[in-house]
Motif scaffolding. Structure first.
Motif, mmCIF file in Angstrom:
data_model
loop_
_atom_site.group_PDB
_atom_site.id
_atom_site.type_symbol
_atom_site.label_atom_id
_atom_site.label_comp_id
_atom_site.label_asym_id
_atom_site.label_seq_id
_atom_site.Cartn_x
_atom_site.Cartn_y
_atom_site.Cartn_z
ATOM 1 N N PHE A 1 0.833 -1.199 0.000
ATOM 2 C CA PHE A 1 0.000 0.000 0.000
ATOM 3 C C PHE A 1 0.871 1.252 0.000
ATOM 4 O O PHE A 1 2.012 1.221 0.472
ATOM 5 C CB PHE A 1 -0.913 0.006 1.238
ATOM 6 N N ASP A 2 0.320 2.347 -0.522
ATOM 7 C CA ASP A 2 1.039 3.617 -0.528
ATOM 8 C C ASP A 2 1.071 4.241 0.866
ATOM 9 O O ASP A 2 2.018 4.934 1.220
ATOM 10 C CB ASP A 2 0.380 4.608 -1.496
ATOM 11 N N LEU A 3 0.020 4.014 1.634
ATOM 12 C CA LEU A 3 -0.091 4.585 2.976
ATOM 13 C C LEU A 3 -0.940 3.657 3.835
ATOM 14 O O LEU A 3 -1.914 3.082 3.359
ATOM 15 C CB LEU A 3 -0.751 5.974 2.900
ATOM 16 N N ALA A 4 -0.557 3.534 5.092
ATOM 17 C CA ALA A 4 -1.345 2.763 6.060
ATOM 18 C C ALA A 4 -1.736 3.688 7.202
ATOM 19 O O ALA A 4 -0.889 4.393 7.750
ATOM 20 C CB ALA A 4 -0.551 1.574 6.581
ATOM 21 N N LEU A 5 -3.015 3.703 7.543
ATOM 22 C CA LEU A 5 -3.522 4.474 8.672
ATOM 23 C C LEU A 5 -3.968 3.500 9.757
ATOM 24 O O LEU A 5 -4.766 2.603 9.489
ATOM 25 C CB LEU A 5 -4.712 5.344 8.252
#
Length: 165
Positions: A66-70
């Motif tokens: 993924f590009d970003l994980a929150l």
């Protein structure tokens, strides 16, 4: 060093983070949804958002990048060891950028636990007695290239970058 209390709300900080990185593939791990994500999804319908409940990632998500994980409203629902494994696994295998919003008192973590995972403390938010802290990790900003790492400091500068032994 711990940052002071932010003038922004957690939702504003998360919205700014999403706008800054504009991920095409986003992983959200947490027990609840949040308005900043809904607004981002409405503005960016092409973004693929994968959601997971607190705990180990399902196999199909654990095998993806993924590009970003929150990670929001998650660590408060897990034992500390499980949270450490989750964040370490996401950082190492699933995303180059991570943002974690956590209530340190509720999840019984210390800031040093996040520092041990190479996360940085960015902002703190306070409402009544509750304090939330936003931690981030970006592989591209993790370590700056030292100024000595160039051809000028090599014994044979003409060979810099040519040979690996």
């Amino acid at each position: 060093m711990t940052p002071g209390i932010s003038t922004r709300t957690p939702q504003q900080a998360l919205a700014a983070l999403l706008d800054r990185y504009a991920p095409q593939r986003l992983l959200v791990v947490g027990a609840s949804s949040f308005p900043a994500l809904a607004a981002f999804e409405a503005a960016h319908p092409g973004t693929q958002v994968a959601r997971a409940a607190p705990g180990p990632l399902p196999e199909d998500l654990a095998a993806q990048r993924f590009d970003l994980a929150l990670v929001i409203d998650c660590l408060e629902h897990l034992p500390k060891n499980s949270g450490l494994q989750l964040l370490g696994g996401i950082r190492n295998l699933n995303a180059s950028r991570i943002a974690v919003l956590a209530d340190l008192t509720a999840c019984n973590w210390k800031e040093t636990d996040f520092y041990a995972l190479a996360l940085q403390s960015n902002e703190r938010f306070q409402r009544d007695e509750q304090v939330l802290t936003l931690f981030t990790y970006d592989l591209r900003e993790y370590k700056q290239v030292p100024d000595w790492l160039n051809a000028r400091f090599w014994a044979n500068p003409e060979n810099f970058g040519k040979y690996w032994w």
